[in-house]
Design a protein around this motif. Structure first.
Motif: not given
Length: 107
Positions: A24, A28, A36, A39
């Motif tokens: 994650r 980003s 989440q 992920a």
């Protein structure tokens, strides 16, 4: 009877969640933020499972055993009385002195 444990052992649930957290963060950092849950689902697919719930159940099974390399649903093979055997682990549980009890459904 001896059984072999092929492949990479499945990590514990804490390590799997850490992998998702790193994924994650990396996404980003590269301008593509993900949730989440996305992920976690991605980590599950990378480990060959259909979804996070299945992976986490298997990881918990592995965490409860002294040898985390064995988990329910894993394919195993070995030799019994000089003959090759193979099957799938149906149950795995820890036992005394670092041993574990396994139930195998043979092919």
């Amino acid at each position: 009877m001896s059984l072999s444990n092929p492949g990479t052992p499945l990590p514990g649930i804490t390590d799997l969640k850490a992998q998702a957290k790193r994924l994650r963060a990396a996404m980003s950092d590269h301008g593509t933020p993900i949730s989440q849950s996305t992920a976690l689902e991605t980590i599950a697919r990378q480990w060959g499972f259909r979804d996070w719930n299945t992976l986490s159940a298997r990881a918990r099974s592995a965490d409860t055993v002294t040898n985390p390399g064995w988990f329910v649903g894993q394919r195993v093979g070995g030799h019994y009385l000089g003959h090759p055997v193979s099957g799938v682990l149906k149950a795995v549980r820890g036992a005394a002195k670092g041993f574990c009890h396994i139930t195998v459904v043979f092919d």
